[in-house]
Design a protein around this motif. Sequence first.
Motif, PDB file in Angstrom:
ATOM      1  N   SER A 183       0.853  -1.194   0.000  1.00 32.88           N
ATOM      2  CA  SER A 183       0.000   0.000   0.000  1.00 32.88           C
ATOM      3  C   SER A 183       0.880   1.233   0.000  1.00 32.88           C
ATOM      4  O   SER A 183       1.835   1.304   0.772  1.00 32.88           O
TER       5      SER A 183
ATOM      6  N   LEU B 208      -1.095   5.990 -13.154  1.00 29.72           N
ATOM      7  CA  LEU B 208      -1.456   4.725 -12.510  1.00 29.72           C
ATOM      8  C   LEU B 208      -1.966   3.712 -13.536  1.00 29.72           C
ATOM      9  O   LEU B 208      -1.658   2.511 -13.451  1.00 29.72           O
TER      10      LEU B 208
ATOM     11  N   ASP C  67      -3.135  -6.557  -9.567  1.00 27.97           N
ATOM     12  CA  ASP C  67      -4.401  -5.862  -9.302  1.00 27.97           C
ATOM     13  C   ASP C  67      -4.033  -4.564  -8.584  1.00 27.97           C
ATOM     14  O   ASP C  67      -3.612  -4.586  -7.427  1.00 27.97           O
ATOM     15  N   ILE C  68      -4.122  -3.441  -9.308  1.00 23.59           N
ATOM     16  CA  ILE C  68      -3.745  -2.153  -8.717  1.00 23.59           C
ATOM     17  C   ILE C  68      -5.013  -1.356  -8.433  1.00 23.59           C
ATOM     18  O   ILE C  68      -5.791  -1.059  -9.345  1.00 23.59           O
ATOM     19  N   GLY C  69      -5.242  -1.046  -7.166  1.00 22.09           N
ATOM     20  CA  GLY C  69      -6.453  -0.337  -6.768  1.00 22.09           C
ATOM     21  C   GLY C  69      -6.136   1.053  -6.258  1.00 22.09           C
ATOM     22  O   GLY C  69      -5.043   1.297  -5.734  1.00 22.09           O
ATOM     23  N   SER C  70      -7.090   1.947  -6.402  1.00 18.73           N
ATOM     24  CA  SER C  70      -6.925   3.323  -5.936  1.00 18.73           C
ATOM     25  C   SER C  70      -8.070   3.656  -4.997  1.00 18.73           C
ATOM     26  O   SER C  70      -9.236   3.544  -5.376  1.00 18.73           O
ATOM     27  N   TYR C  71      -7.744   4.050  -3.754  1.00 16.90           N
ATOM     28  CA  TYR C  71      -8.773   4.255  -2.739  1.00 16.90           C
ATOM     29  C   TYR C  71      -8.656   5.660  -2.171  1.00 16.90           C
ATOM     30  O   TYR C  71      -7.792   5.927  -1.333  1.00 16.90           O
TER      31      TYR C  71
ATOM     32  N   CYS D 177      -4.917   6.124  -1.401  1.00 19.80           N
ATOM     33  CA  CYS D 177      -4.044   4.997  -1.122  1.00 19.80           C
ATOM     34  C   CYS D 177      -4.086   4.078  -2.340  1.00 19.80           C
ATOM     35  O   CYS D 177      -5.165   3.748  -2.825  1.00 19.80           O
TER      36      CYS D 177
ATOM     37  N   VAL E 259      -3.002   0.436  -3.885  1.00 19.87           N
ATOM     38  CA  VAL E 259      -2.664  -0.902  -3.405  1.00 19.87           C
ATOM     39  C   VAL E 259      -2.319  -1.790  -4.592  1.00 19.87           C
ATOM     40  O   VAL E 259      -3.086  -1.856  -5.558  1.00 19.87           O
TER      41      VAL E 259
ATOM     42  N   ARG F  18      -1.579  -5.688  -5.684  1.00 16.66           N
ATOM     43  CA  ARG F  18      -1.745  -7.074  -5.240  1.00 16.66           C
ATOM     44  C   ARG F  18      -1.277  -8.031  -6.331  1.00 16.66           C
ATOM     45  O   ARG F  18      -1.692  -7.908  -7.479  1.00 16.66           O
TER      46      ARG F  18
ATOM     47  N   ASP G  58       0.507   4.685   6.057  1.00 15.83           N
ATOM     48  CA  ASP G  58      -0.675   4.088   5.436  1.00 15.83           C
ATOM     49  C   ASP G  58      -1.959   4.571   6.092  1.00 15.83           C
ATOM     50  O   ASP G  58      -2.081   4.590   7.311  1.00 15.83           O
TER      51      ASP G  58
END
Lengths: 252, 252
Positions: free
Chosen positions: A177, A191, A202-206, A217, A219, A221, A249
């Motif tokens: 993260s 990104l 698996d790239i996530g944006s939060y 953030c 992440v 995976r 984080d």
Amino acid sequence: MAEHKTITAALIIIGNEILSGRTQDANLAFLGEQLNELGVRLREVRVIPDVEDTIIETVNTLRQAFDYVFTTGGIGPTHDDITSAAIAKAFGTELARHPEAEALLLGHYKPEDVTPARMKMADIPVGATLLDNPVSKAPGFRLENVHVLPGVPRIMQAMFKLFSHELVGGEPVLAASITSRVPEGTMASKLGEIQDSYPDADIGSYPFIKDGRAGACFVVRHPNKQTVNAAAEEIVEAIRGFGAEPEADERP
Amino acid sequence: MAEHKTITAALIIIGNEILSGRTQDANLAFLGEQLNELGVRLREVRVIPDVEDTIIETVNTLRQAFDYVFTTGGIGPTHDDITSAAIAKAFGTELARHPEAEALLLGHYKPEDVTPARMKMADIPVGATLLDNPVSKAPGFRLENVHVLPGVPRIMQAMFKLFSHELVGGEPVLAASITSRVPEGTMASKLGEIQDSYPDADIGSYPFIKDGRAGACFVVRHPNKQTVNAAAEEIVEAIRGFGAEPEADERP
């Protein structure tokens, strides 16, 4: 990756009190994290009411679709605890007094507390294997790939930890993260490029708002540590490219 | 009761971060309570990953089955925000730049912050009605009975409050909660009798452990205040019958 089968799971949260907003569920976050560590991907969660037909239909749909199914809630002593009976019907089996469960309860309660309602918790679908309850004794059970657990988080968690070593997982997914105050809209293009460079990560944006300021953030995976680290490093470089630094984080 | 149609809703929480346990969902409890006050019963919640086919199938199943559907998550500017495109496909319509949404975003961002990624948030399924976002401007939308909202709780909640008066509810369900240290196993038989006396009330029992002692909260739900009060009074009497008194409400 290709040699490993992906092992999947679904969680069924049974309880009117969750749907009414009265009780905040805590079992999803626990199971999501624990399963992930075991290499099992939690792929779907359904929250459903204490309605027999709904329980039966949901269990029968999800036990075909996922390697493991977990249910929480509805296995206590009161009239609204109908999960065990519904699971028996879902599997076309009978609910019957289980001698070992009966002995557990008789050993736990004082004689004056042995009531028909409490002993109902020893009625288990025929063919099921008991799951030990180290907190309050009344067991859960496993029937084929369906694990039936109580809703009280402390008890559910203690029970899960006693049988989780029996779950056969696939490759655990590793995660990194990176949090910063660069808004996700600013990072989005870069990104996307990083995601394209690591297509099986698996790239996530939060996004979050804290102290009145936006941040996000990101992440990454992937089962492979090198891949996670390489993609994370590119995200850190991108954040620096916008004149910022990663921060501690944030868990929104 | 019989004159009133029951109005139902489902919530679809879209996001890998919820399934991985990384982020604790806060939207279910909020929507459950708010809908209840409006006389809308939240009957099912599904948590699903950011996977297009899964979003399409879930939306199409639930929008047939419930009066209202709400989705949260996946409408931001990054590559993993695929909800709007998936909803368009679920309805067999196109995703197109919405002039009003475009104007909202162009009015909100500084010129240097107007990026293709951010403007993607103005791509809305054709035929949808925008839902205003008083926090960060990027709108949600409603397409027939499906309301598409962001995942960040503060923004989702602010948006919901702007359109919730347009939802047509049925009879609100009233509730009374009675908490005591009488364990639910002790109360179970009596509670079942009370449920039998009020067959169309929904009486739930929610056990908890606090300070090492067991207790339970009993909740009576029914649209009629007299019915709620009468059943609640019988529960209080039953608790006193076991030598205890109701305590301040516990929310496990």
